[in-house]
Design a protein around this motif. Sequence first.
Motif, PDB file in Angstrom:
ATOM      1  N   PRO A 221       0.779  -1.431  -0.022  1.00  0.00           N
ATOM      2  CA  PRO A 221       0.147  -0.264  -0.155  1.00  0.00           C
ATOM      3  C   PRO A 221       1.133   1.365   0.083  1.00  0.00           C
ATOM      4  O   PRO A 221       1.847   1.445   0.878  1.00  0.00           O
ATOM      5  CB  PRO A 221      -1.052   0.076   1.157  1.00  0.00           C
ATOM      6  CG  PRO A 221       0.134  -1.054   2.212  1.00  0.00           C
ATOM      7  CD  PRO A 221       0.525  -2.122   1.018  1.00  0.00           C
ATOM      8  N   VAL A 222       0.431   2.117  -0.742  1.00  0.00           N
ATOM      9  CA  VAL A 222       0.886   3.293  -0.561  1.00  0.00           C
ATOM     10  C   VAL A 222       0.090   4.509  -0.171  1.00  0.00           C
ATOM     11  O   VAL A 222      -1.059   5.134  -0.453  1.00  0.00           O
ATOM     12  CB  VAL A 222       1.371   3.689  -2.316  1.00  0.00           C
ATOM     13  CG1 VAL A 222       2.137   4.952  -2.253  1.00  0.00           C
ATOM     14  CG2 VAL A 222       2.533   2.875  -2.682  1.00  0.00           C
ATOM     15  N   SER A 223       1.125   5.713   0.630  1.00  0.00           N
ATOM     16  CA  SER A 223       0.080   7.017   0.985  1.00  0.00           C
ATOM     17  C   SER A 223       1.016   8.238   0.698  1.00  0.00           C
ATOM     18  O   SER A 223       2.458   7.882  -0.029  1.00  0.00           O
ATOM     19  CB  SER A 223       0.066   6.838   2.475  1.00  0.00           C
ATOM     20  OG  SER A 223       1.355   6.507   2.951  1.00  0.00           O
ATOM     21  N   GLY A 224       0.002   9.645   0.682  1.00  0.00           N
ATOM     22  CA  GLY A 224       1.159  10.732   0.297  1.00  0.00           C
ATOM     23  C   GLY A 224       1.282  11.574   1.623  1.00  0.00           C
ATOM     24  O   GLY A 224       0.221  11.641   1.835  1.00  0.00           O
ATOM     25  N   ILE A 225       1.917  12.500   1.487  1.00  0.00           N
ATOM     26  CA  ILE A 225       2.212  13.840   2.736  1.00  0.00           C
ATOM     27  C   ILE A 225       2.457  14.345   1.848  1.00  0.00           C
ATOM     28  O   ILE A 225       3.764  14.741   1.361  1.00  0.00           O
ATOM     29  CB  ILE A 225       2.720  13.283   4.003  1.00  0.00           C
ATOM     30  CG1 ILE A 225       1.906  14.326   4.830  1.00  0.00           C
ATOM     31  CG2 ILE A 225       4.339  13.031   3.354  1.00  0.00           C
ATOM     32  CD1 ILE A 225       2.623  14.098   6.450  1.00  0.00           C
ATOM     33  N   ALA A 226       2.170  16.250   1.657  1.00  0.00           N
ATOM     34  CA  ALA A 226       2.707  16.793   1.434  1.00  0.00           C
ATOM     35  C   ALA A 226       3.062  17.894   2.727  1.00  0.00           C
ATOM     36  O   ALA A 226       2.556  18.498   3.564  1.00  0.00           O
ATOM     37  CB  ALA A 226       1.595  18.569   0.847  1.00  0.00           C
ATOM     38  N   GLY A 252       3.509  30.012   2.641  1.00  0.00           N
ATOM     39  CA  GLY A 252       4.547  29.492   2.685  1.00  0.00           C
ATOM     40  C   GLY A 252       5.813  29.359   1.673  1.00  0.00           C
ATOM     41  O   GLY A 252       5.514  30.116   0.160  1.00  0.00           O
ATOM     42  N   ASP A 253       6.740  28.308   1.755  1.00  0.00           N
ATOM     43  CA  ASP A 253       7.712  28.713   1.066  1.00  0.00           C
ATOM     44  C   ASP A 253       8.303  27.312   0.122  1.00  0.00           C
ATOM     45  O   ASP A 253       8.955  27.376  -0.717  1.00  0.00           O
ATOM     46  CB  ASP A 253       9.638  28.867   2.032  1.00  0.00           C
ATOM     47  CG  ASP A 253       9.589  30.113   2.376  1.00  0.00           C
ATOM     48  OD1 ASP A 253       8.655  31.754   2.140  1.00  0.00           O
ATOM     49  OD2 ASP A 253       9.839  30.572   3.603  1.00  0.00           O
ATOM     50  N   MET A 254       7.808  25.961   0.582  1.00  0.00           N
ATOM     51  CA  MET A 254       7.669  25.248   0.035  1.00  0.00           C
ATOM     52  C   MET A 254       6.822  23.810  -0.742  1.00  0.00           C
ATOM     53  O   MET A 254       5.662  24.534   1.048  1.00  0.00           O
ATOM     54  CB  MET A 254       9.404  24.770   0.178  1.00  0.00           C
ATOM     55  CG  MET A 254       9.444  23.424   0.151  1.00  0.00           C
ATOM     56  SD  MET A 254      10.295  21.914   0.682  1.00  0.00           S
ATOM     57  CE  MET A 254       9.435  21.888   2.295  1.00  0.00           C
ATOM     58  N   ASP A 255       6.551  23.466  -1.126  1.00  0.00           N
ATOM     59  CA  ASP A 255       5.051  22.258  -1.298  1.00  0.00           C
ATOM     60  C   ASP A 255       5.917  21.543  -2.199  1.00  0.00           C
ATOM     61  O   ASP A 255       6.227  21.116  -3.236  1.00  0.00           O
ATOM     62  CB  ASP A 255       4.302  22.980  -2.031  1.00  0.00           C
ATOM     63  CG  ASP A 255       3.044  21.922  -1.916  1.00  0.00           C
ATOM     64  OD1 ASP A 255       2.788  20.291  -2.179  1.00  0.00           O
ATOM     65  OD2 ASP A 255       1.931  21.879  -3.716  1.00  0.00           O
ATOM     66  N   PHE A 256       6.359  19.989  -0.770  1.00  0.00           N
ATOM     67  CA  PHE A 256       6.726  18.975  -0.874  1.00  0.00           C
ATOM     68  C   PHE A 256       6.314  17.778  -1.154  1.00  0.00           C
ATOM     69  O   PHE A 256       6.079  17.443   0.092  1.00  0.00           O
ATOM     70  CB  PHE A 256       8.381  18.701  -0.311  1.00  0.00           C
ATOM     71  CG  PHE A 256       9.102  18.572  -0.232  1.00  0.00           C
ATOM     72  CD1 PHE A 256       9.369  17.886  -2.108  1.00  0.00           C
ATOM     73  CD2 PHE A 256       9.849  17.396   0.367  1.00  0.00           C
ATOM     74  CE1 PHE A 256      10.405  16.074  -1.886  1.00  0.00           C
ATOM     75  CE2 PHE A 256      10.740  16.321   0.651  1.00  0.00           C
ATOM     76  CZ  PHE A 256      10.753  16.204  -0.999  1.00  0.00           C
ATOM     77  N   LYS A 257       5.274  16.938  -2.310  1.00  0.00           N
ATOM     78  CA  LYS A 257       4.725  15.822  -2.189  1.00  0.00           C
ATOM     79  C   LYS A 257       6.365  14.642  -1.673  1.00  0.00           C
ATOM     80  O   LYS A 257       6.309  14.572  -3.142  1.00  0.00           O
ATOM     81  CB  LYS A 257       3.970  16.125  -2.874  1.00  0.00           C
ATOM     82  CG  LYS A 257       2.721  17.167  -3.215  1.00  0.00           C
ATOM     83  CD  LYS A 257       1.951  17.524  -4.465  1.00  0.00           C
ATOM     84  CE  LYS A 257       1.371  18.514  -4.670  1.00  0.00           C
ATOM     85  NZ  LYS A 257       2.332  19.898  -4.653  1.00  0.00           N
ATOM     86  N   VAL A 258       5.440  13.639  -1.409  1.00  0.00           N
ATOM     87  CA  VAL A 258       6.107  12.851  -1.171  1.00  0.00           C
ATOM     88  C   VAL A 258       5.196  11.341  -0.907  1.00  0.00           C
ATOM     89  O   VAL A 258       4.563  11.051   0.087  1.00  0.00           O
ATOM     90  CB  VAL A 258       7.104  12.643   0.322  1.00  0.00           C
ATOM     91  CG1 VAL A 258       8.182  11.276   0.127  1.00  0.00           C
ATOM     92  CG2 VAL A 258       8.363  13.409   0.002  1.00  0.00           C
ATOM     93  N   ALA A 259       5.104  10.150  -1.906  1.00  0.00           N
ATOM     94  CA  ALA A 259       4.640   9.361  -1.840  1.00  0.00           C
ATOM     95  C   ALA A 259       5.237   8.298  -1.369  1.00  0.00           C
ATOM     96  O   ALA A 259       6.862   8.385  -2.668  1.00  0.00           O
ATOM     97  CB  ALA A 259       3.520   9.361  -2.748  1.00  0.00           C
ATOM     98  N   GLY A 260       4.651   7.309  -0.991  1.00  0.00           N
ATOM     99  CA  GLY A 260       5.841   6.069  -0.611  1.00  0.00           C
ATOM    100  C   GLY A 260       4.973   4.760   0.048  1.00  0.00           C
ATOM    101  O   GLY A 260       3.651   5.001   0.366  1.00  0.00           O
ATOM    102  N   SER A 261       6.004   3.551  -0.112  1.00  0.00           N
ATOM    103  CA  SER A 261       5.071   2.222   0.734  1.00  0.00           C
ATOM    104  C   SER A 261       5.935   2.606   2.271  1.00  0.00           C
ATOM    105  O   SER A 261       6.577   3.380   2.603  1.00  0.00           O
ATOM    106  CB  SER A 261       5.257   1.477   0.147  1.00  0.00           C
ATOM    107  OG  SER A 261       6.474   0.756  -0.031  1.00  0.00           O
ATOM    108  N   GLY A 262       5.660   1.354   2.478  1.00  0.00           N
ATOM    109  CA  GLY A 262       6.229   0.820   4.108  1.00  0.00           C
ATOM    110  C   GLY A 262       8.099   0.574   3.842  1.00  0.00           C
ATOM    111  O   GLY A 262       8.936   1.323   4.565  1.00  0.00           O
TER     112      GLY A 262
END
Length: 503
Positions: A221-226, A252-262
Amino acid sequence: DTVEKVNQLARDKVRTAVSGTTDRDERKARLAGIRDETMAALAEAISAGEVDAGDVDDALDSLHKEAVRRHILDESVRPDGRDPHTVRPIQVQVGNIPRVHGSGLFMRGETHVLTIATLGTPGDAQRLYTLQPEEEKRYIHHYNFPPYSTGEAYPMRGPKRREIGHGALAERALQPVIPDEFPYTLRLVSEAVSSNGSTSMGSVCGSTLALMDAGVPIDAPVSGIAMGLVQDQDSGDYVVLSDIQGVEDHLGDMDFKVAGSGHGITALQMDLKIKGLDFEILRIALEQARQGRLHILEKMLAVLPEAREELSPFAPRILTVSVDPEKIGKIIGPGGKTVRALQERYEVKIDIDDDGSVFISGLNGLAAEEARREIESLTEEVEIGKIYTGQVVRVEAYGAFVNLLPGVDGLVHISQLADYRVNNVEEIANVGDELTTMVIDIDPAGKIRLSRQAVLEGWSAEEARDRDRGGRRGGGGRERERGGRGGNRERDRSMRNGGRPRR
């Protein structure tokens, strides 16, 4: 002058509005009230042309930005009251739409994303006409951001650049966990039904839920967070924010999206509003993102720990058969006649790849299974020593021709028809009868020799060949020698067709 006047009138009020509530709508209402008061206080100056109303709005926006950023930097308190590391409250639902193949509703704060999964056949794959080596795409994700998600109303036409980009990012995030051996074409559609930031990462989570609800055996399973950043360019002080909302993205100064599994990261995207980023800030952002992703995954898996074992009853059933690529023509038939007949007879869809992979899909699993068996019989190779039950298609004085597979006949010599002497072939076999025989030999020309006696006696193919009197004399040669010349020619024509695929 305008900035100074606005600062004197509204600075303290804006700071109070930002720090005095954690509700987005209430904060907006307070800021709107401050704007009205400021505009009223400067009405005469605006009317006289001494102050421009647009400059007043710009000055108020600057005050709002300053108040939000200082509150985060000085107090480590965000507009909604969270600390920098906290993720908004999460709710997860699956299977809300029973008629579709799979669905997932992911809710994080005021950001809600509904994703629907549809399982199609291999023939539904998107054809790609590009310079890339890939010729088709069997995992497709579409992202929609309708105006009602932010309380707006405007015409909905084609997808915008932002929607295309967010859809591609979420598609990339799930691509590594889609199993290669899963024969279906997958189309996911994510709809942002309510938005307060990070809908793209919400669509990543919704896609995972929809795929698992559909029974797709994803690898993980994959989830994502900004992630966000507020940095004071003068002092260098900074705060990294987890799970940013709309106002933090905007101010703000940054929008960094990171998605991944365990197991690790599957997709990244970064938008920066400052000139550069210190490596230590990046390290902290990635670590906070990892903690946030695992927290989100935990919430998702609490509702649906793993992919469902069964596909939706409304999803097509796909069976896969691998055949010799040289025999694809037998399945297709002249002008596609054979494959069309199979599709109509069993109400299935058949897709054939050049490597010999045949995909049979249909809602009726039993019908698809019958189609699979027929395709296997069309391409099956006759094996020496194997026992077949087939119908007698022709009877001659020297033996009977039995249909083993579609288009493939073999000869049972009269000496191999029974475990006793047979004087007349028709004592044992007539056209239309079923005979169970063993394949005992296939000559270089492709003629197939059969033995019924081997089945009755329990012989091996070698033992049957040793006792095959007709085979020792050239496969029916004795019978050709007994007749006249005309009879010889007729029997030669019969034997030339015996054992070869009928056309």
